[in-house]
Design a protein around this motif. Sequence first.
Motif, PDB file in Angstrom:
ATOM      1  N   GLY A 156      -6.069   3.436  16.962  1.00 20.55           N
ATOM      2  CA  GLY A 156      -5.227   4.608  16.743  1.00 20.55           C
ATOM      3  C   GLY A 156      -3.782   4.344  16.404  1.00 20.55           C
ATOM      4  O   GLY A 156      -2.992   5.289  16.292  1.00 20.55           O
ATOM      5  N   VAL A 157      -3.387   3.096  16.188  1.00 24.41           N
ATOM      6  CA  VAL A 157      -2.007   2.805  15.820  1.00 24.41           C
ATOM      7  C   VAL A 157      -1.797   3.124  14.341  1.00 24.41           C
ATOM      8  O   VAL A 157      -2.498   2.589  13.485  1.00 24.41           O
ATOM      9  CB  VAL A 157      -1.653   1.327  16.092  1.00 24.41           C
ATOM     10  N   ASN A 158      -0.828   3.986  14.041  1.00 24.73           N
ATOM     11  CA  ASN A 158      -0.563   4.416  12.669  1.00 24.73           C
ATOM     12  C   ASN A 158       0.239   3.338  11.937  1.00 24.73           C
ATOM     13  O   ASN A 158       1.332   2.970  12.371  1.00 24.73           O
ATOM     14  CB  ASN A 158       0.206   5.742  12.691  1.00 24.73           C
ATOM     15  N   LEU A 159      -0.309   2.845  10.824  1.00 24.14           N
ATOM     16  CA  LEU A 159       0.346   1.775  10.073  1.00 24.14           C
ATOM     17  C   LEU A 159       0.950   2.249   8.759  1.00 24.14           C
ATOM     18  O   LEU A 159       2.001   1.758   8.343  1.00 24.14           O
ATOM     19  CB  LEU A 159      -0.651   0.640   9.805  1.00 24.14           C
ATOM     20  N   VAL A 160       0.284   3.172   8.066  1.00 30.81           N
ATOM     21  CA  VAL A 160       0.784   3.690   6.787  1.00 30.81           C
ATOM     22  C   VAL A 160       0.574   5.194   6.744  1.00 30.81           C
ATOM     23  O   VAL A 160      -0.511   5.696   7.031  1.00 30.81           O
ATOM     24  CB  VAL A 160       0.061   3.044   5.578  1.00 30.81           C
ATOM     25  N   THR A 161       1.643   5.911   6.392  1.00 26.26           N
ATOM     26  CA  THR A 161       1.562   7.343   6.153  1.00 26.26           C
ATOM     27  C   THR A 161       2.349   7.642   4.889  1.00 26.26           C
ATOM     28  O   THR A 161       3.577   7.452   4.852  1.00 26.26           O
ATOM     29  CB  THR A 161       2.151   8.157   7.327  1.00 26.26           C
TER      30      THR A 161
ATOM     31  N   ILE B  16       0.839  -1.204   0.000  1.00 27.32           N
ATOM     32  CA  ILE B  16       0.000   0.000   0.000  1.00 27.32           C
ATOM     33  C   ILE B  16       0.869   1.246   0.000  1.00 27.32           C
ATOM     34  O   ILE B  16       0.597   2.214  -0.727  1.00 27.32           O
ATOM     35  CB  ILE B  16      -0.943  -0.027   1.216  1.00 27.32           C
ATOM     36  N   ALA B  17       1.929   1.237   0.803  1.00 31.71           N
ATOM     37  CA  ALA B  17       2.834   2.390   0.842  1.00 31.71           C
ATOM     38  C   ALA B  17       3.508   2.598  -0.511  1.00 31.71           C
ATOM     39  O   ALA B  17       3.664   3.743  -0.977  1.00 31.71           O
ATOM     40  CB  ALA B  17       3.879   2.196   1.935  1.00 31.71           C
ATOM     41  N   ALA B  18       3.904   1.504  -1.180  1.00 38.05           N
ATOM     42  CA  ALA B  18       4.539   1.608  -2.500  1.00 38.05           C
ATOM     43  C   ALA B  18       3.565   2.178  -3.526  1.00 38.05           C
ATOM     44  O   ALA B  18       3.944   2.996  -4.385  1.00 38.05           O
ATOM     45  CB  ALA B  18       5.044   0.231  -2.944  1.00 38.05           C
ATOM     46  N   LEU B  19       2.313   1.780  -3.460  1.00 38.03           N
ATOM     47  CA  LEU B  19       1.304   2.315  -4.379  1.00 38.03           C
ATOM     48  C   LEU B  19       1.046   3.795  -4.088  1.00 38.03           C
ATOM     49  O   LEU B  19       0.774   4.574  -5.013  1.00 38.03           O
ATOM     50  CB  LEU B  19       0.007   1.513  -4.256  1.00 38.03           C
ATOM     51  N   ASN B  20       1.114   4.177  -2.819  1.00 39.21           N
ATOM     52  CA  ASN B  20       0.979   5.601  -2.480  1.00 39.21           C
ATOM     53  C   ASN B  20       2.025   6.438  -3.205  1.00 39.21           C
ATOM     54  O   ASN B  20       1.743   7.528  -3.713  1.00 39.21           O
ATOM     55  CB  ASN B  20       1.124   5.809  -0.965  1.00 39.21           C
ATOM     56  N   VAL B  21       3.252   5.927  -3.250  1.00 37.35           N
ATOM     57  CA  VAL B  21       4.342   6.641  -3.919  1.00 37.35           C
ATOM     58  C   VAL B  21       4.047   6.779  -5.409  1.00 37.35           C
ATOM     59  O   VAL B  21       4.229   7.855  -6.007  1.00 37.35           O
ATOM     60  CB  VAL B  21       5.675   5.913  -3.699  1.00 37.35           C
ATOM     61  N   LYS B  22       3.588   5.700  -6.040  1.00 38.64           N
ATOM     62  CA  LYS B  22       3.280   5.743  -7.464  1.00 38.64           C
ATOM     63  C   LYS B  22       2.126   6.701  -7.748  1.00 38.64           C
ATOM     64  O   LYS B  22       2.147   7.441  -8.747  1.00 38.64           O
ATOM     65  CB  LYS B  22       2.928   4.345  -7.973  1.00 38.64           C
ATOM     66  N   ILE B  23       1.113   6.675  -6.885  1.00 36.44           N
ATOM     67  CA  ILE B  23      -0.050   7.544  -7.078  1.00 36.44           C
ATOM     68  C   ILE B  23       0.355   9.009  -6.989  1.00 36.44           C
ATOM     69  O   ILE B  23      -0.155   9.869  -7.732  1.00 36.44           O
ATOM     70  CB  ILE B  23      -1.140   7.189  -6.051  1.00 36.44           C
ATOM     71  N   GLN B  24       1.277   9.327  -6.086  1.00 36.72           N
ATOM     72  CA  GLN B  24       1.744  10.706  -5.930  1.00 36.72           C
ATOM     73  C   GLN B  24       2.400  11.240  -7.200  1.00 36.72           C
ATOM     74  O   GLN B  24       2.278  12.427  -7.522  1.00 36.72           O
ATOM     75  CB  GLN B  24       2.759  10.789  -4.787  1.00 36.72           C
ATOM     76  N   SER B  25       3.075  10.363  -7.930  1.00 36.76           N
ATOM     77  CA  SER B  25       3.870  10.799  -9.082  1.00 36.76           C
ATOM     78  C   SER B  25       3.189  10.540 -10.419  1.00 36.76           C
ATOM     79  O   SER B  25       3.797  10.728 -11.478  1.00 36.76           O
ATOM     80  CB  SER B  25       5.231  10.105  -9.057  1.00 36.76           C
ATOM     81  N   THR B  26       1.932  10.091 -10.415  1.00 33.28           N
ATOM     82  CA  THR B  26       1.226   9.758 -11.651  1.00 33.28           C
ATOM     83  C   THR B  26       0.244  10.867 -12.021  1.00 33.28           C
ATOM     84  O   THR B  26      -0.517  11.333 -11.175  1.00 33.28           O
ATOM     85  CB  THR B  26       0.474   8.425 -11.500  1.00 33.28           C
ATOM     86  N   THR B  27       0.281  11.272 -13.302  1.00 34.55           N
ATOM     87  CA  THR B  27      -0.641  12.316 -13.785  1.00 34.55           C
ATOM     88  C   THR B  27      -1.678  11.769 -14.755  1.00 34.55           C
ATOM     89  O   THR B  27      -2.724  12.389 -14.953  1.00 34.55           O
ATOM     90  CB  THR B  27       0.154  13.446 -14.467  1.00 34.55           C
TER      91      THR B  27
END
Length: 626
Positions: A225-230, A172-183
Amino acid sequence: MPLNALQTATAGLKATQTAMGLVSQNVANAGTAGYVKRTIATVSSGPGNSGVSVGTITRSFDAAALKQLRLETAGSAYTSTKADITGQVGALFGTPGSTTALDGLVNSFTGSLQNLAANPTSAAARSTVLSTASNLANNINGIANSVQALRTGIESSLGSQTASASSLLGGIAALNVKIQSTTDDLTLADLKDQRDQKVTELSGYLDVQTAEQRDGTLSITTSSGVNLVTGGTAATLGFDGRTTLGANSTYSTDPDQRSVGTITATTPGGGKIDLGAPGVLRSGSIAANLELRDTTLPQVQRQLDDLAGGMASALTDTSTSGTVSGSGSTTDLSGMQSGNTLTLAVTAADGSTRNIILVASQGATKSVDPSQTDDGTALAQTFDISGGPTTYKAKIQEALDGLAARASAQGLKNVPSLTANGTGANVTVTGGGTSKVVAATATKTVPTSATDFASAYPQVALFVDGSNKGLFTGSFDAGSQLTGFAQRITVNPALSANTAVLTAQGATNTGTGATRAQFAFDALTTAQQTFSSSSGIGGVAAPYKTSVTTFAQDVIAAQGAAAANAANLDAGQSVALSTAQGRFAKSAGVNVDEEMSNLIALQTAYSANARVLTAARDMLDTLLRI
């Protein structure tokens, strides 16, 4: 005018072509798992809205339905896991009332005792008693071993599930990175589909909550409330599992005391959070497995231990009541062995009553976990009997002082102030201030050993501890003898070698009689035993008094009810999950009929734009020929 028409028609053709391509993609992926329907909006462009352009391609779904789907996915994984294990436990105990079920074997054993009492000279009747006793002990052994095997299996499952959940968090974190950089809109929609699939799969393991950020990334936390992905970072989950679990394998927040595996979330900054602690995870299969391993199955083990201990103690123990006078009580403690208890009922100024349990031991005074006694709400402490009766007064006072100091340190209210006096084995415990000892009972094991058949009458050690611990007294000298006793209970081999003991007339009389067999029958079927509330039978706040045979029936009934309740809850949760899946599919799934209708409309629009383009071309040709 013709030029404007050409530009408008050309733009319309391009927009229509893009829309038709999107319809084609939707139809092609109508059966693809996790695919969310795409829609496109057109916007006016050019001077005076003379043109049209393609807007943003978006995923069409109901966000509330998706949230509900994840909630029900976690709930369904939780209930199905619980139903599976409780169903297996229920099957271990058998069908209530059948001859092979636990209560049926208890009845067979007590029936053989009754038959022996009626036929004390029958060697066959004596052999039947030992045979049915052995069958019962072996059945209890088998159930208890299977319970620990289930815990061991859960420990293994927790390891694999934790690894899967950790992998999903990283994905999920890796997909977050791709989503940030995709237009590109289509690529972005595909990436979000993949991410949503992983989050929904993750919700089967953990109860997760999501929040989409402005940059398109998804933050994930547990409901506690435990943070797993940011953003592009995710916590790493690890599990330090044990190969085999036993009755003494328990969870503790203290790593040095913990003897089972726990799930640790390691944040990118190096911080560590124990997800295995009670209340941190509240749903999903991992939460269910933790609850089963640490609460549900240990309680089943405790019920079996209490039953085994009750069977052994009923045939060997006796009780001595103290004499109450004023604010104190005097009790004869002669014959106390390690594990035997002095129970004091003490009233406080507000009228509340608390039991104080002093457990005899062969060492210095120490605290006792009250859940291991017959009153989980009591205050419990050991007292040293190794110096003999002349030291009882002083050693009991040491125990009372240690108990009071511990209770005060824990902030407990209405801690009684007690003083021990007396001579020899006769000990008087008196309440101080407003405290009063209103009752006292000493429980003693009559036989001095597993082979003591002469001095102990009519008590007999028919059941003993099979791991070389001999006579069962409930000792705490080397840990709780009760814990795991269900795996170790066995028929006394000394009895098997001398069955005549079962019908001996008394300590010195070698004749045959029914007294001992009748005593054993009554001790198991009529006499009231005290079973701890920690077993979960008969209430959760006070000891439960009943016969051994009734307790066995209660245990099997409780496990049957637990299995039925878990199955019913899972069936209801399955309906809820199916409803949530249907609601989400309705909003996010591709309706081929609807897409075909859209395609016809797009074809008409495309033809219309093409005719405008043709007309404009003809007008230009005419102008050029003038």
